[in-house]
Design a protein around this motif. Structure first.
Motif, PDB file in Angstrom:
ATOM      1  N   GLU A  36       0.892  -0.884   0.354  1.00 11.81           N
ATOM      2  CA  GLU A  36      -0.314  -0.235   0.170  1.00 11.81           C
ATOM      3  C   GLU A  36       0.817   1.132   0.239  1.00 11.81           C
ATOM      4  O   GLU A  36       1.357   2.600  -0.735  1.00 11.81           O
ATOM      5  N   TYR A  37       1.768   1.108   0.933  1.00 13.87           N
ATOM      6  CA  TYR A  37       2.872   2.136   1.124  1.00 13.87           C
ATOM      7  C   TYR A  37       3.220   2.895  -0.861  1.00 13.87           C
ATOM      8  O   TYR A  37       3.639   3.816  -0.669  1.00 13.87           O
ATOM      9  N   PHE A  38       3.904   1.553  -0.875  1.00 12.62           N
ATOM     10  CA  PHE A  38       4.704   2.059  -2.507  1.00 12.62           C
ATOM     11  C   PHE A  38       3.882   2.156  -3.459  1.00 12.62           C
ATOM     12  O   PHE A  38       3.618   2.448  -4.278  1.00 12.62           O
ATOM     13  N   SER A  39       2.497   1.687  -3.385  1.00 17.45           N
ATOM     14  CA  SER A  39       1.086   2.145  -4.469  1.00 17.45           C
ATOM     15  C   SER A  39       1.051   3.417  -4.709  1.00 17.45           C
ATOM     16  O   SER A  39       0.496   3.801  -5.796  1.00 17.45           O
ATOM     17  N   GLN A  40       1.551   4.308  -3.690  1.00 22.01           N
ATOM     18  CA  GLN A  40       1.071   5.249  -4.259  1.00 22.01           C
ATOM     19  C   GLN A  40       2.429   6.359  -5.445  1.00 22.01           C
ATOM     20  O   GLN A  40       1.912   7.320  -5.280  1.00 22.01           O
ATOM     21  N   LYS A  65       8.156  -4.887  -7.227  1.00 22.52           N
ATOM     22  CA  LYS A  65       8.087  -4.934  -8.195  1.00 22.52           C
ATOM     23  C   LYS A  65       7.287  -4.040  -8.654  1.00 22.52           C
ATOM     24  O   LYS A  65       5.579  -4.605  -8.673  1.00 22.52           O
ATOM     25  N   PHE A  66       7.636  -2.613  -9.601  1.00 20.62           N
ATOM     26  CA  PHE A  66       6.824  -2.113  -9.977  1.00 20.62           C
ATOM     27  C   PHE A  66       6.572  -2.625 -11.277  1.00 20.62           C
ATOM     28  O   PHE A  66       7.035  -3.383 -12.293  1.00 20.62           O
ATOM     29  N   GLU A  71       7.856   4.145 -12.759  1.00 21.24           N
ATOM     30  CA  GLU A  71       6.665   4.172 -11.527  1.00 21.24           C
ATOM     31  C   GLU A  71       7.810   3.980 -10.908  1.00 21.24           C
ATOM     32  O   GLU A  71       8.284   4.295  -9.202  1.00 21.24           O
ATOM     33  N   LEU A  72       8.861   3.058 -10.897  1.00 24.66           N
ATOM     34  CA  LEU A  72      10.338   3.107  -9.806  1.00 24.66           C
ATOM     35  C   LEU A  72      11.119   4.156  -9.881  1.00 24.66           C
ATOM     36  O   LEU A  72      11.443   4.728  -8.687  1.00 24.66           O
ATOM     37  N   GLN A  73      11.300   4.984 -11.123  1.00 21.26           N
ATOM     38  CA  GLN A  73      11.853   6.179 -10.885  1.00 21.26           C
ATOM     39  C   GLN A  73      11.094   7.397  -9.895  1.00 21.26           C
ATOM     40  O   GLN A  73      11.830   7.861  -9.204  1.00 21.26           O
ATOM     41  N   LYS A  78      11.885   9.904  -4.936  1.00 21.16           N
ATOM     42  CA  LYS A  78      11.991  10.638  -3.002  1.00 21.16           C
ATOM     43  C   LYS A  78      12.991  10.321  -2.019  1.00 21.16           C
ATOM     44  O   LYS A  78      13.640   9.565  -2.750  1.00 21.16           O
ATOM     45  N   ASP A  79      13.581  11.345  -1.689  1.00 19.62           N
ATOM     46  CA  ASP A  79      14.353  12.136  -0.397  1.00 19.62           C
ATOM     47  C   ASP A  79      14.739  10.620   0.487  1.00 19.62           C
ATOM     48  O   ASP A  79      15.703   9.235   0.989  1.00 19.62           O
TER      49      ASP A  79
END
Length: 106
Positions: A36-40, A65-66, A71-73, A78-79
């Motif tokens: 859920e966090y990485f889905s943003q 895995k994106f 999406e990976l970029q 983000k820092d």
């Protein structure tokens, strides 16, 4: 015994398919919460959070895995990434060809 080594080898192969390695995942976080966090940042195809059979806890790291390189970029731009008060450590997985891996092992 051979079955266990086959499972480990399959696990190593599957990890090469991931985009990001995430370390320092808090004990209290589930794979669903990590996803859920990485889905943003984009569509998460897979989140693998391995568990220790002896303790029943996850090992505080995972692979993500994106769907697309864009999406990976988004994630890498983000820092810092913080989940439940803990700063996550991210490392982009580098995909190498078999010939490159063989040359490095020699």
């Amino acid at each position: 015994m051979a079955a266990a080594s086959a499972v480990r080898a399959a696990g190593r192969r599957s990890r090469r398919l991931f985009d990001i390695f995430v370390a320092d995942v808090p004990w209290t976080v589930s794979s669903k919460e990590v996803k859920e966090y990485f889905s943003q940042f984009g569509s998460v195809q897979r989140c693998q959070l391995p568990f220790d059979r002896n303790t029943g806890f996850h090992r505080r790291y995972c692979w993500i895995k994106f769907s697309t390189p864009e999406e990976l970029q988004n994630v890498l731009q983000k820092d810092s990434h913080v989940l439940e008060g803990s700063k996550l450590t991210l490392r982009q997985e580098i995909r190498r060809r078999r010939s490159q891996r063989k040359n490095q092992s020699e």
